[in-house]
Design a protein around this motif. Structure first.
Motif, PDB file in Angstrom:
ATOM      1  N   ASN A 127       0.795  -1.227   0.000  1.00  0.00           N
ATOM      2  CA  ASN A 127       0.000   0.000   0.000  1.00  0.00           C
ATOM      3  C   ASN A 127       0.833   1.286   0.000  1.00  0.00           C
ATOM      4  N   PHE A 128       2.087   1.181  -0.391  1.00  0.00           N
ATOM      5  CA  PHE A 128       2.912   2.362  -0.588  1.00  0.00           C
ATOM      6  C   PHE A 128       4.055   2.003  -1.530  1.00  0.00           C
ATOM      7  N   ALA A 129       4.699   3.033  -2.035  1.00  0.00           N
ATOM      8  CA  ALA A 129       5.856   2.838  -2.916  1.00  0.00           C
ATOM      9  C   ALA A 129       6.765   4.039  -2.762  1.00  0.00           C
ATOM     10  N   ARG A 130       7.944   3.896  -3.306  1.00  0.00           N
ATOM     11  CA  ARG A 130       8.885   5.019  -3.331  1.00  0.00           C
ATOM     12  C   ARG A 130       8.942   5.555  -4.746  1.00  0.00           C
ATOM     13  N   LEU A 131       9.157   6.835  -4.846  1.00  0.00           N
ATOM     14  CA  LEU A 131       9.220   7.527  -6.129  1.00  0.00           C
ATOM     15  C   LEU A 131      10.561   8.249  -6.196  1.00  0.00           C
ATOM     16  N   ILE A 132      11.428   7.827  -7.132  1.00  0.00           N
ATOM     17  CA  ILE A 132      12.704   8.517  -7.308  1.00  0.00           C
ATOM     18  C   ILE A 132      12.426   9.725  -8.205  1.00  0.00           C
ATOM     19  N   LEU A 133      12.752  10.902  -7.734  1.00  0.00           N
ATOM     20  CA  LEU A 133      12.464  12.130  -8.470  1.00  0.00           C
ATOM     21  C   LEU A 133      13.549  12.401  -9.514  1.00  0.00           C
ATOM     22  N   VAL A 134      13.195  13.148 -10.534  1.00  0.00           N
ATOM     23  CA  VAL A 134      14.093  13.419 -11.657  1.00  0.00           C
ATOM     24  C   VAL A 134      15.411  14.039 -11.198  1.00  0.00           C
ATOM     25  N   ASP A 135      15.379  14.848 -10.158  1.00  0.00           N
ATOM     26  CA  ASP A 135      16.602  15.515  -9.714  1.00  0.00           C
ATOM     27  C   ASP A 135      17.401  14.712  -8.681  1.00  0.00           C
ATOM     28  N   ASP A 136      17.048  13.434  -8.479  1.00  0.00           N
ATOM     29  CA  ASP A 136      17.837  12.562  -7.610  1.00  0.00           C
ATOM     30  C   ASP A 136      19.131  12.185  -8.329  1.00  0.00           C
TER      31      ASP A 136
END
Length: 181
Positions: free
Chosen positions: A83-92
């Protein structure tokens, strides 16, 4: 008290406008998206990872892309749980993606805290300031836009250009993103 009520109403109006834009993007592009809330951010000083409130329960999988309400790339889903996930952002600093600049210059977008760059652009490619960086997802007939060329430098090895991008999605404190399914 009245100031607080006005501020609350303004926040609701802004949220409604973002949702209208996302709905227009979904209908215009004829794609399936799911809106998710950003619950928190990774506490690291050098990583740009968001925790979102959807996972396998909403059909998310590793590698799905996230956009903002305008349809601009925000990041990519990683590490999906129930019920959750991680999102790697473009500026990582660890984000990377094969992208195009302009009509057909192909390179590798690399995130970074100081700047988002596109590397390995051939010196002979016709790349100019303000050209648009974009990528295309399989099975979708339109591009997902990322940003504009802000700076162009010749790489130290003399074979490639290093291109700095100004991202279209510039909100460092995202509240809601849309996952393209």
């Amino acid at each position: 008290m009245l100031t607080l009520a006005l501020k609350k109403n303004q926040t609701i109006l802004e949220e409604n406008e973002k949702l209208r834009k996302a709905l227009a993007f979904k209908e215009d592009k004829k794609i399936d998206i799911v809106g998710v809330e950003v619950a928190s951010f990774d506490p690291s000083a050098w990583r740009r990872i968001a925790i979102i409130n959807a996972g396998k329960d909403k059909g998310l999988r590793d590698g799905m892309f996230a956009v903002d309400s305008e349809g601009f790339l925000v990041g990519r889903v990683i590490d999906v749980k129930n019920n959750f996930a991680r999102l790697i952002l473009v500026d990582d600093p660890e984000f990377s993606l094969a992208v195009y600049i302009g009509n057909d210059a192909l390179g590798m977008l690399s995130g970074g805290l100081d700047a988002v760059k596109i590397q390995y652009i051939d010196m002979s490619d016709n790349v100019n300031l303000n050209d648009i960086a974009w990528f295309k997802m399989p099975l979708i007939s339109y591009p997902i836009y990322i940003g504009r060329v802000r700076k162009i430098n010749e790489n130290k090895n003399g074979l490639f250009l290093d291109v700095e991008i100004k991202l279209f999605s510039q909100n460092p404190l995202l509240k809601k993103v849309f996952i393209i399914k």
